[in-house]
Design a protein around this motif. Structure first.
Motif, PDB file in Angstrom:
ATOM      1  N   ILE A 106      34.173 -15.548 -54.191  1.00 50.72           N
ATOM      2  CA  ILE A 106      34.800 -16.736 -53.424  1.00 50.72           C
ATOM      3  C   ILE A 106      35.753 -17.553 -54.329  1.00 50.72           C
ATOM      4  N   ALA A 107      36.802 -17.677 -54.013  1.00 51.46           N
ATOM      5  CA  ALA A 107      37.677 -18.477 -54.966  1.00 51.46           C
ATOM      6  C   ALA A 107      38.237 -19.549 -53.961  1.00 51.46           C
ATOM      7  N   CYS A 108      38.385 -20.753 -54.693  1.00 55.78           N
ATOM      8  CA  CYS A 108      38.914 -21.772 -53.890  1.00 55.78           C
ATOM      9  C   CYS A 108      40.125 -22.561 -54.802  1.00 55.78           C
ATOM     10  N   GLY A 109      41.258 -22.689 -54.205  1.00 57.15           N
ATOM     11  CA  GLY A 109      42.546 -23.202 -54.840  1.00 57.15           C
ATOM     12  C   GLY A 109      43.394 -23.950 -53.918  1.00 57.15           C
ATOM     13  N   GLY A 110      44.507 -24.455 -54.413  1.00 60.77           N
ATOM     14  CA  GLY A 110      45.448 -24.911 -53.431  1.00 60.77           C
ATOM     15  C   GLY A 110      46.625 -23.993 -53.394  1.00 60.77           C
ATOM     16  N   CYS A 111      47.654 -24.465 -52.527  1.00 61.21           N
ATOM     17  CA  CYS A 111      48.677 -23.687 -52.422  1.00 61.21           C
ATOM     18  C   CYS A 111      49.903 -24.434 -52.092  1.00 61.21           C
ATOM     19  N   GLY A 112      51.026 -23.825 -52.272  1.00 59.50           N
ATOM     20  CA  GLY A 112      52.347 -24.591 -51.751  1.00 59.50           C
ATOM     21  C   GLY A 112      52.363 -24.015 -50.160  1.00 59.50           C
ATOM     22  N   LEU A 114      55.238 -23.173 -47.049  1.00 60.92           N
ATOM     23  CA  LEU A 114      56.560 -22.809 -46.585  1.00 60.92           C
ATOM     24  C   LEU A 114      56.786 -23.301 -45.120  1.00 60.92           C
ATOM     25  N   GLU A 115      55.679 -23.674 -44.502  1.00 56.29           N
ATOM     26  CA  GLU A 115      55.916 -24.314 -43.230  1.00 56.29           C
ATOM     27  C   GLU A 115      55.443 -25.809 -43.238  1.00 56.29           C
ATOM     28  N   ASN A 116      55.546 -26.670 -42.261  1.00 52.11           N
ATOM     29  CA  ASN A 116      55.159 -27.853 -41.992  1.00 52.11           C
ATOM     30  C   ASN A 116      53.810 -28.063 -41.635  1.00 52.11           C
ATOM     31  N   ILE A 117      52.866 -27.506 -42.840  1.00 55.69           N
ATOM     32  CA  ILE A 117      51.430 -27.494 -42.600  1.00 55.69           C
ATOM     33  C   ILE A 117      50.999 -28.777 -43.236  1.00 55.69           C
ATOM     34  N   PRO A 118      49.982 -29.870 -42.726  1.00 61.85           N
ATOM     35  CA  PRO A 118      49.775 -31.013 -43.238  1.00 61.85           C
ATOM     36  C   PRO A 118      48.964 -30.955 -44.451  1.00 61.85           C
ATOM     37  N   VAL A 119      49.094 -31.874 -45.484  1.00 62.23           N
ATOM     38  CA  VAL A 119      48.465 -31.515 -46.587  1.00 62.23           C
ATOM     39  C   VAL A 119      47.075 -31.889 -46.436  1.00 62.23           C
ATOM     40  N   GLY A 120      46.552 -30.815 -47.303  1.00 65.08           N
ATOM     41  CA  GLY A 120      44.891 -30.893 -47.144  1.00 65.08           C
ATOM     42  C   GLY A 120      44.286 -30.116 -46.117  1.00 65.08           C
ATOM     43  N   ASP A 121      45.351 -29.328 -45.335  1.00 61.69           N
ATOM     44  CA  ASP A 121      44.529 -28.508 -44.299  1.00 61.69           C
ATOM     45  C   ASP A 121      43.857 -27.278 -44.952  1.00 61.69           C
ATOM     46  N   VAL A 122      42.904 -26.624 -44.380  1.00 62.26           N
ATOM     47  CA  VAL A 122      42.246 -25.367 -44.817  1.00 62.26           C
ATOM     48  C   VAL A 122      42.941 -24.171 -44.473  1.00 62.26           C
ATOM     49  N   SER A 240      40.726 -33.119 -50.694  1.00 66.30           N
ATOM     50  CA  SER A 240      40.315 -31.730 -49.867  1.00 66.30           C
ATOM     51  C   SER A 240      39.822 -30.830 -50.989  1.00 66.30           C
ATOM     52  N   ARG A 241      39.937 -31.215 -52.372  1.00 68.47           N
ATOM     53  CA  ARG A 241      39.561 -30.151 -53.524  1.00 68.47           C
ATOM     54  C   ARG A 241      38.131 -30.262 -53.381  1.00 68.47           C
ATOM     55  N   GLU A 242      37.436 -31.263 -53.408  1.00 64.29           N
ATOM     56  CA  GLU A 242      35.955 -31.327 -53.620  1.00 64.29           C
ATOM     57  C   GLU A 242      35.191 -30.659 -52.255  1.00 64.29           C
ATOM     58  N   LYS A 243      35.839 -31.068 -50.985  1.00 68.53           N
ATOM     59  CA  LYS A 243      35.246 -30.450 -49.865  1.00 68.53           C
ATOM     60  C   LYS A 243      35.618 -28.820 -49.848  1.00 68.53           C
ATOM     61  N   LEU A 244      36.831 -28.518 -50.306  1.00 69.40           N
ATOM     62  CA  LEU A 244      36.888 -26.882 -50.478  1.00 69.40           C
ATOM     63  C   LEU A 244      35.895 -26.345 -51.294  1.00 69.40           C
ATOM     64  N   PHE A 245      35.715 -27.042 -52.401  1.00 72.73           N
ATOM     65  CA  PHE A 245      34.631 -26.435 -53.050  1.00 72.73           C
ATOM     66  C   PHE A 245      33.387 -26.073 -52.657  1.00 72.73           C
ATOM     67  N   LEU A 246      32.876 -27.477 -52.048  1.00 74.13           N
ATOM     68  CA  LEU A 246      31.545 -27.401 -51.157  1.00 74.13           C
ATOM     69  C   LEU A 246      31.445 -26.341 -50.135  1.00 74.13           C
ATOM     70  N   LEU A 247      32.578 -25.950 -49.432  1.00 74.62           N
ATOM     71  CA  LEU A 247      32.517 -25.240 -48.408  1.00 74.62           C
ATOM     72  C   LEU A 247      32.677 -23.827 -48.981  1.00 74.62           C
ATOM     73  N   SER A 248      33.184 -23.637 -50.243  1.00 74.49           N
ATOM     74  CA  SER A 248      32.985 -22.270 -51.045  1.00 74.49           C
ATOM     75  C   SER A 248      31.485 -21.981 -51.371  1.00 74.49           C
TER      76      SER A 248
END
Length: 265
Positions: A106-112, A114-122, A240-248
């Motif tokens: 299971i990998a967790c990371g960030g991304c850019g 290309l649409e108006n997706i709010p920052v931090g959304d999973v 969101s970084r810590e939250k995403l890691f804990l979800l992973s």
């Protein structure tokens, strides 16, 4: 001869499983079958300090030696490791982990975005456009790769259980961080890509080649809609970084507890 030739070297493919240099060529300790790879260095460092983590193995490179830690999370032994950036590097690290016994990543990371997706959304990538190089050394040429349906199901179930909203999308995996030009961004959007990153297609291809399972969680970072006014949105310091890691870690826990409920090769 197992090599399929092509006018362009990147499209030439060898179906032979064994290279001259094998990722498990050294006598080292085997790893637990479930691994969380995170691109969030500061989150991993804090987690290691707070938890009783054992260094079980080490991924060596000229850039840095990355310890592979083993932790018991909610009673389940799993490994956690810093993920490296970029297609060739992540291919080698993934192959290394598979070589020493990892069966599910299971990998967790960030991304850019290309649409108006709010920052931090999973975000759960369900397919990836192979606009990078390393995947073509592991699988025959194709435009996209579909991510593992079983892993997507487990990830979705984990997010639903934790009341975390998410979107599923196609990601654009590219080697060219500074070559995300206005016209190329528009072209990728027309192909259905909603986000962009640098590793997903590669890990998915290595995982399929090595017959292991892979799934990924992303969070929306910088936004590439207004090409004349790039907005970084302070994504690298987002909570969101810590939250995403804990979800992973929760995904890994669910993987272990559901291991008899669906087929994992």
């Amino acid at each position: 001869m197992s090599v399929v030739k092509n006018e362009f070297p990147i499209l030439e493919y060898d179906s032979e499983k064994n290279g001259v240099i094998k990722p498990n060529r050294r006598s080292r300790t085997l790893l637990p079958e479930i691994c969380v790879m995170t691109f969030f260095r500061e989150v991993l460092e804090n987690f290691i300090i707070k938890n009783n983590c054992e260094v079980r193995n080490t991924y060596n490179s000229e850039m840095s030696d990355l310890p592979v830690y083993v932790v018991k999370y909610r009673g389940v032994e799993m490994c956690v490791v810093q993920a490296v950036v970029g297609s060739p590097s992540i291919a080698m690290e993934t192959d290394f982990l598979a070589g020493y016994g990892v069966k599910k990543i299971i990998a967790c990371g960030g991304c850019g975005v290309l649409e108006n997706i709010p920052v931090g959304d999973v975000i759960i990538p369900v397919s990836a456009l192979r606009d990078e190089g390393a995947s073509y050394h592991y699988l025959p040429p194709s435009r996209d790769i579909q991510l593992d349906a079983d892993m997507i199901s487990i990830i979705k179930s984990t997010l639903i259980d934790n009341n975390v909203p998410f979107i599923e999308c196609k990601t654009w995996t590219t080697d060219g961080f500074y070559r995300e030009t206005p016209d190329m961004i528009q072209y990728r959007k027309e192909e259905g890509c909603q986000v962009v990153e640098m590793e997903c297609a590669t890990i998915a291809s290595v995982a399929r080649f090595r017959d292991i399972k892979f799934g990924q969680l992303l969070y929306s970072g910088d936004i590439l809609i207004d090409v004349s006014n790039y907005d970084e949105r302070e994504w690298s310091s987002n909570s969101s970084r810590e939250k995403l890691f804990l979800l992973s870690l929760e995904v890994a826990f669910k993987l272990y507890n559901n291991r008899y409920n669906y087929i994992i090769s």
